[in-house]
Design a protein around this motif. Structure first.
Motif, PDB file in Angstrom:
ATOM      1  N   LEU A  36      29.728  26.592   6.763  1.00 24.20           N
ATOM      2  CA  LEU A  36      30.614  27.049   5.696  1.00 24.20           C
ATOM      3  C   LEU A  36      30.794  28.571   5.685  1.00 24.20           C
ATOM      4  N   SER A  37      30.069  29.258   6.546  1.00 25.80           N
ATOM      5  CA  SER A  37      30.189  30.711   6.608  1.00 25.80           C
ATOM      6  C   SER A  37      31.459  31.111   7.353  1.00 25.80           C
ATOM      7  N   PRO A  38      32.310  31.906   6.720  1.00 21.56           N
ATOM      8  CA  PRO A  38      33.528  32.346   7.407  1.00 21.56           C
ATOM      9  C   PRO A  38      33.241  33.303   8.567  1.00 21.56           C
ATOM     10  N   ARG A  39      32.034  33.823   8.644  1.00 19.44           N
ATOM     11  CA  ARG A  39      31.677  34.756   9.714  1.00 19.44           C
ATOM     12  C   ARG A  39      31.148  34.067  10.973  1.00 19.44           C
ATOM     13  N   LEU A  40      30.818  32.781  10.872  1.00 18.78           N
ATOM     14  CA  LEU A  40      30.329  32.070  12.049  1.00 18.78           C
ATOM     15  C   LEU A  40      31.475  31.950  13.047  1.00 18.78           C
ATOM     16  N   PRO A  41      31.266  32.387  14.283  1.00 18.68           N
ATOM     17  CA  PRO A  41      32.347  32.261  15.271  1.00 18.68           C
ATOM     18  C   PRO A  41      32.806  30.798  15.381  1.00 18.68           C
ATOM     19  N   ARG A  42      34.104  30.611  15.419  1.00 16.74           N
ATOM     20  CA  ARG A  42      34.680  29.265  15.425  1.00 16.74           C
ATOM     21  C   ARG A  42      34.139  28.417  16.576  1.00 16.74           C
ATOM     22  N   ALA A  43      33.994  28.999  17.751  1.00 17.87           N
ATOM     23  CA  ALA A  43      33.484  28.241  18.908  1.00 17.87           C
ATOM     24  C   ALA A  43      32.072  27.718  18.640  1.00 17.87           C
ATOM     25  N   VAL A  44      31.247  28.520  17.988  1.00 17.05           N
ATOM     26  CA  VAL A  44      29.881  28.102  17.656  1.00 17.05           C
ATOM     27  C   VAL A  44      29.937  26.969  16.644  1.00 17.05           C
ATOM     28  N   ALA A  45      30.779  27.124  15.638  1.00 13.46           N
ATOM     29  CA  ALA A  45      30.901  26.088  14.607  1.00 13.46           C
ATOM     30  C   ALA A  45      31.380  24.772  15.210  1.00 13.46           C
ATOM     31  N   LEU A  46      32.371  24.831  16.069  1.00 12.80           N
ATOM     32  CA  LEU A  46      32.883  23.609  16.697  1.00 12.80           C
ATOM     33  C   LEU A  46      31.801  22.918  17.523  1.00 12.80           C
ATOM     34  N   SER A  47      30.979  23.712  18.197  1.00 13.22           N
ATOM     35  CA  SER A  47      29.916  23.121  19.021  1.00 13.22           C
ATOM     36  C   SER A  47      28.835  22.454  18.169  1.00 13.22           C
ATOM     37  N   MET A  48      28.726  22.843  16.913  1.00 11.18           N
ATOM     38  CA  MET A  48      27.710  22.284  16.014  1.00 11.18           C
ATOM     39  C   MET A  48      28.150  20.980  15.358  1.00 11.18           C
ATOM     40  N   LEU A  49      29.442  20.757  15.265  1.00 11.16           N
ATOM     41  CA  LEU A  49      29.946  19.636  14.478  1.00 11.16           C
ATOM     42  C   LEU A  49      29.452  18.276  14.945  1.00 11.16           C
ATOM     43  N   SER A  50      29.491  18.003  16.230  1.00 15.25           N
ATOM     44  CA  SER A  50      29.146  16.663  16.706  1.00 15.25           C
ATOM     45  C   SER A  50      27.681  16.312  16.463  1.00 15.25           C
ATOM     46  N   ARG A  51      26.844  17.312  16.250  1.00 16.23           N
ATOM     47  CA  ARG A  51      25.421  17.074  15.993  1.00 16.23           C
ATOM     48  C   ARG A  51      25.069  17.196  14.511  1.00 16.23           C
ATOM     49  N   SER A  52      26.079  17.318  13.696  1.00 14.79           N
ATOM     50  CA  SER A  52      25.847  17.490  12.259  1.00 14.79           C
ATOM     51  C   SER A  52      25.726  16.148  11.563  1.00 14.79           C
ATOM     52  N   PRO A  53      24.787  16.048  10.608  1.00 14.42           N
ATOM     53  CA  PRO A  53      24.652  14.797   9.856  1.00 14.42           C
ATOM     54  C   PRO A  53      25.858  14.578   8.941  1.00 14.42           C
ATOM     55  N   ARG A  54      26.057  13.348   8.590  1.00 19.06           N
ATOM     56  CA  ARG A  54      27.201  12.947   7.770  1.00 19.06           C
ATOM     57  C   ARG A  54      27.366  13.787   6.489  1.00 19.06           C
ATOM     58  N   PRO A  55      26.293  14.067   5.730  1.00 14.97           N
ATOM     59  CA  PRO A  55      26.487  14.875   4.508  1.00 14.97           C
ATOM     60  C   PRO A  55      27.077  16.257   4.786  1.00 14.97           C
ATOM     61  N   VAL A  56      26.712  16.852   5.895  1.00 13.71           N
ATOM     62  CA  VAL A  56      27.258  18.172   6.246  1.00 13.71           C
ATOM     63  C   VAL A  56      28.738  18.039   6.583  1.00 13.71           C
ATOM     64  N   LEU A  57      29.096  17.019   7.346  1.00 16.32           N
ATOM     65  CA  LEU A  57      30.503  16.793   7.699  1.00 16.32           C
ATOM     66  C   LEU A  57      31.331  16.505   6.446  1.00 16.32           C
ATOM     67  N   GLU A  58      30.781  15.728   5.536  1.00 14.21           N
ATOM     68  CA  GLU A  58      31.496  15.406   4.297  1.00 14.21           C
ATOM     69  C   GLU A  58      31.742  16.657   3.464  1.00 14.21           C
ATOM     70  N   ARG A  59      30.735  17.493   3.381  1.00 18.99           N
ATOM     71  CA  ARG A  59      30.898  18.728   2.603  1.00 18.99           C
ATOM     72  C   ARG A  59      31.941  19.628   3.243  1.00 18.99           C
ATOM     73  N   LEU A  60      31.882  19.777   4.554  1.00 19.89           N
ATOM     74  CA  LEU A  60      32.834  20.620   5.275  1.00 19.89           C
ATOM     75  C   LEU A  60      34.254  20.066   5.138  1.00 19.89           C
ATOM     76  N   ALA A  61      34.392  18.759   5.258  1.00 21.14           N
ATOM     77  CA  ALA A  61      35.710  18.125   5.189  1.00 21.14           C
ATOM     78  C   ALA A  61      36.356  18.260   3.809  1.00 21.14           C
ATOM     79  N   SER A  62      35.544  18.350   2.771  1.00 25.86           N
ATOM     80  CA  SER A  62      36.089  18.388   1.413  1.00 25.86           C
ATOM     81  C   SER A  62      36.139  19.784   0.802  1.00 25.86           C
TER      82      SER A  62
END
Length: 86
Positions: A36-62
């Motif tokens: 959720l940090s706007p300073r996290l480089p987008r490439a790093v954030a994208l690489s983290m998504l597939s390993r993120s648990p469902r609650p994290v994905l739900e929070r990010l999506a909403s």
């Protein structure tokens, strides 16, 4: 650590380094705060998504403040069949 992420405004380099730590990435609160940090480089954030648990994905999506690309990718992962490709 999550308070530091939210209050201290770490640099992109510090955030990327933290994202490489398996120890910290196991913690849902840290992973969520990083994504959720706007300073996290987008490439790093994208690489983290597939390993993120469902609650994290739900929070990010909403979260309306989340990066739109990351939010859409999180929604795609949430809608994908278990074990299926996105």
């Amino acid at each position: 650590l999550t308070a530091w992420l939210l209050v201290r405004r770490p640099t992109e380099a510090q955030l990327a380094l933290l994202a490489q730590s398996e120890r910290w990435m196991e913690r849902t609160a840290v992973r969520s705060a990083l994504l959720l940090s706007p300073r996290l480089p987008r490439a790093v954030a994208l690489s983290m998504l597939s390993r993120s648990p469902r609650p994290v994905l739900e929070r990010l999506a909403s979260d309306p403040a989340a990066d739109p690309l990351l939010a859409e990718c999180a929604r795609s992962l949430l809608e994908a069949p278990p074990g299926g490709a996105v």
